[in-house]
Design a protein around this motif. Structure first.
Motif, PDB file in Angstrom:
ATOM      1  N   VAL A  11       0.855  -1.189   0.000  1.00  0.00           N
ATOM      2  CA  VAL A  11       0.000   0.000   0.000  1.00  0.00           C
ATOM      3  C   VAL A  11       0.891   1.240   0.000  1.00  0.00           C
ATOM      4  CG1 VAL A  11      -1.702   1.345   1.314  1.00  0.00           C
ATOM      5  CG2 VAL A  11      -1.913  -1.145   1.182  1.00  0.00           C
TER       6      VAL A  11
ATOM      7  N   ALA B 285       0.894   4.570  -2.175  1.00  0.00           N
ATOM      8  CA  ALA B 285       0.642   5.856  -1.497  1.00  0.00           C
ATOM      9  C   ALA B 285       1.739   6.882  -1.810  1.00  0.00           C
ATOM     10  CB  ALA B 285       0.534   5.644   0.007  1.00  0.00           C
TER      11      ALA B 285
ATOM     12  N   TYR C 130      -2.379  -7.573  -2.074  1.00  0.00           N
ATOM     13  CA  TYR C 130      -2.964  -6.235  -2.185  1.00  0.00           C
ATOM     14  C   TYR C 130      -2.891  -5.746  -3.627  1.00  0.00           C
ATOM     15  CZ  TYR C 130      -3.466  -1.226  -2.160  1.00  0.00           C
ATOM     16  OH  TYR C 130      -3.873   0.045  -2.483  1.00  0.00           O
TER      17      TYR C 130
ATOM     18  N   MET D 195      -3.482   3.651   6.807  1.00  0.00           N
ATOM     19  CA  MET D 195      -3.207   4.002   5.399  1.00  0.00           C
ATOM     20  C   MET D 195      -4.073   5.200   5.015  1.00  0.00           C
ATOM     21  SD  MET D 195      -5.196   1.001   3.279  1.00  0.00           S
ATOM     22  CE  MET D 195      -5.069  -0.484   4.223  1.00  0.00           C
TER      23      MET D 195
ATOM     24  N   THR E 236      -7.061   7.241   3.136  1.00  0.00           N
ATOM     25  CA  THR E 236      -8.377   6.821   2.642  1.00  0.00           C
ATOM     26  C   THR E 236      -8.427   7.008   1.127  1.00  0.00           C
ATOM     27  OG1 THR E 236      -9.315   7.601   4.728  1.00  0.00           O
ATOM     28  CG2 THR E 236     -10.869   7.082   2.968  1.00  0.00           C
TER      29      THR E 236
ATOM     30  N   TYR F 198      -6.320   9.171  -2.497  1.00  0.00           N
ATOM     31  CA  TYR F 198      -5.094   9.791  -3.014  1.00  0.00           C
ATOM     32  C   TYR F 198      -4.978  11.243  -2.577  1.00  0.00           C
ATOM     33  CZ  TYR F 198      -3.669   6.156  -6.288  1.00  0.00           C
ATOM     34  OH  TYR F 198      -3.219   5.013  -6.850  1.00  0.00           O
TER      35      TYR F 198
ATOM     36  N   PHE G 108      -7.422   2.468  -2.037  1.00  0.00           N
ATOM     37  CA  PHE G 108      -7.067   2.197  -0.635  1.00  0.00           C
ATOM     38  C   PHE G 108      -8.218   1.633   0.192  1.00  0.00           C
ATOM     39  CE2 PHE G 108      -4.273   5.890  -1.778  1.00  0.00           C
ATOM     40  CZ  PHE G 108      -3.105   5.144  -1.892  1.00  0.00           C
ATOM     41  N   THR G 109      -9.416   1.681  -0.356  1.00  0.00           N
ATOM     42  CA  THR G 109     -10.557   1.305   0.482  1.00  0.00           C
ATOM     43  C   THR G 109     -11.087  -0.113   0.240  1.00  0.00           C
ATOM     44  OG1 THR G 109     -11.919   2.516  -1.105  1.00  0.00           O
ATOM     45  CG2 THR G 109     -11.434   3.624   0.975  1.00  0.00           C
TER      46      THR G 109
END
Lengths: 473, 95
Positions: free
Chosen positions: A262, A266, A297, A396, A398, A400, A422-423
């Motif tokens: 992640v 990110a 992921y 992390m 929520t 961008y 990310f969700t």
């Protein structure tokens, strides 16, 4: 009357002690709905709202023992049934549909004496991340009319942010509670899959859908979750897991996981530094930040965009021109009736997902797409279980970044789908996840931090999140 | 299925009980190509050691099989676009 700054618990206390009447409180929120009509957050104000509030006042006057949400005005997402009221899923197809029974989650609010005052705008059938796919027009961001509210529970999030209700219910299939909460500076909780009954929630993707609260604070989210959670004979996927109150937690000694896969994604966000700074603050407060490896992921977005449309196409098969309000005229036979009714009733995004779902389920593709995606879903669940043996919570972003501009992604479905980056993983794994405000972007609009917890550990997740908020303020 | 043809879209539309005019078919073709371009990642992934039909959601508990009153027909038909004598009314299906 300073209602905005009150927690739900304080509001209930003041209503019960007759400092405010339930009617006054309802009228206060109704006035805000009127004031912010231009946002298009609320599709309908229920005409009996004030009447119900008056009933609550009468009960209080008679000395009756009232529930945890006595007199609290609530807005529900327009995909939850409430008997006698319209429920349209923001679709032309259901524009005249009237609920014939009440969904469990809404009933539980009513049982605690809440006042349901209206239904909130959303992306059609909850398919979208911007609320632009509503057949009744987009809902605008609470703080900027040129930006999206997020979606699909955009109306619910904007309604809470602009004080049109004390809290709202949303539903979250791939981020639909958390992303709009982040875009409007609110707290949005997607509970553990199986925590809240889906009975009476118009089904989108049944293995992923979950109802949850959008609130002004984590404390409020906790109260609402306690009311709506529980096993339900009418939803076989609700779990027989007691909602255990959490002891207060101390950041010192807590372990926070950062999923390395992640983190890699990110890094592309221009707000990456804000999230790294949060990690630093947590470490300074005595928490450990641990790197967690979940290679699957990287397959989560593509798995999600196979499973979710596959389940959606099955769930939307019921809209055929026979049972639910809409029927095309001038048809030659039953197949033509199905085809014309669906073609006229559904918007483009819904059609896209139905087609994608049928593609993934069709012979020759089923094994490669659907079966493989289900494998990833299973693996993710196991990997999160393993991770939570080592860490207390995973953090992390929520999204961008800030809410994007209206119209900027509607022509490119793939860039809209990537909004869920990310969700969706929390939906696939079934774990609880909450988004809380954590700063502002370069346009001054809110950003969100996502905290993910262990299966059925929803209340401890919220307790941990409360402590995080103290550090990042 | 990297290249999506008009025939593919027509076939999917027919499976979906949807109808598109030529212009929409062209539009969907392009969109589908880019969507499949990214979901193809899952079709190309080698994932081993997982039992697919090992449920990823909690196993449901069964209730007692007891007969109960359900909602009355009039209520269930309330949203029907067309009804007749307690039934959904549809165009003739069999000649």
């Amino acid at each position: 009357m300073d209602i905005k700054s009150l927690s739900i618990e304080e509001l209930v206390k003041k209503i019960k002690s007759k400092e405010f009447s339930a009617k006054e409180v309802t009228k206060y929120y109704l006035a805000n709905i009127e004031k912010y009509k231009g946002k298009n957050a609320v599709l309908e104000v229920f005409e009996d709202a004030v009447e119900i509030a008056e009933d609550i006042d009468r009960k209080i006057a008679s000395g009756a023992d009232l529930g945890l949400l006595a007199g609290v005005p609530v807005i529900i997402k327009d995909n939850m049934l409430y008997e006698g009221k319209k429920c349209t899923c923001a679709s032309k197809f259901l524009k005249d549909y009237v609920s014939q029974y009440t969904s469990t989650a809404v009933q539980k609010l009513i049982d605690q004496d809440a006042v349901i005052i209206g239904r909130a705008n959303m992306d059609e059938f909850a398919m979208g991340g911007s609320c632009e796919h509503s057949a009744f027009g987009a809902c605008k961001n609470a703080y900027d009319d040129t930006r999206v509210s997020g979606g699909s529970s955009g109306g619910s999030a904007v309604a809470v942010a602009l004080d049109m209700c004390a809290f709202a219910l949303g539903s979250d299939t791939g981020g639909s509670i958390r992303q709009p909460s982040s875009f409007n500076g609110m707290v949005g909780l997607k509970p553990t899959y199986g925590r809240v009954s889906r009975y009476g929630l118009v089904a989108f993707a049944s293995s992923l859908d979950q109802i949850g609260p959008i609130t002004k604070s984590v404390e409020d989210a906790k109260l609402v979750l306690k009311v709506i959670a529980g096993k339900d004979i009418n939803d076989q996927t609700t779990a027989d897991e007691p909602l255990v109150d959490s002891k207060p937690v101390n950041l010192k000694g807590l372990k926070f996981g950062v999923i390395s896969q992640v983190d890699k994604v990110a890094k592309n966000s221009k707000y990456y530094a804000i999230y790294k700074d949060i990690e630093k603050k947590l470490a300074l407060a005595g928490a450990d930040i641990v790197s967690v490896d979940i290679p699957e992921y990287e397959l989560s977005l593509s798995s999600y965009y196979v499973i979710q449309p596959a389940e959606a196409t099955s769930n939307l098969g019921r809209f055929d021109g026979v049972k639910y309000t809409t029927r095309a005229g001038d048809v030659s036979g039953i197949n033509d009736l199905y085809k014309k009714s669906r073609t006229e009733g559904f918007g483009d995004e819904v059609k896209r997902r139905i087609m994608l779902g049928n593609f993934a389920l069709s012979s020759g593709y089923y094994d490669a797409y659907y079966k493989n995606a289900k494998r990833v879903q299973k693996l993710l669940k196991t990997k999160f279980e393993e991770a939570f043996k080592k860490v207390d919570a995973i953090i992390m972003p929520t999204t961008y970044g800030e809410a994007f501009e209206i119209g900027s992604k509607t022509k490119d479905p793939v860039s809209m789908y990537a909004e869920d980056m990310f969700t969706i993983v929390a939906n696939l794994a079934g774990v609880p996840a909450v988004s809380v405000p954590c700063g502002k972007g370069e346009s001054g609009l809110p950003l969100g931090l996502q905290v993910v917890g262990k299966h059925f550990d929803d209340l401890r997740l919220l307790e941990i999140t409360k402590e995080i908020q103290k550090e990042i303020k | 299925m990297k290249t999506v043809t008009s025939e593919d879209i027509k076939h999917l539309a027919s499976l979906s009980a949807l109808d598109f005019d030529e212009e929409k078919i062209e539009e969907f073709k392009g969109e589908f190509e880019s969507i499949l371009g990214f979901v193809d990642q899952i079709a190309n992934a080698k994932i081993e050691g997982v039992d697919t039909f090992n449920r990823s959601v909690p196993v449901a508990q069964l209730r007692e099989d007891e007969a109960k009153e359900s909602a009355p027909v009039e209520v269930l038909l309330k949203n029907a676009p067309k009804q007749r004598k307690g039934y959904f009314n549809v165009p003739k299906v069999v000649d």
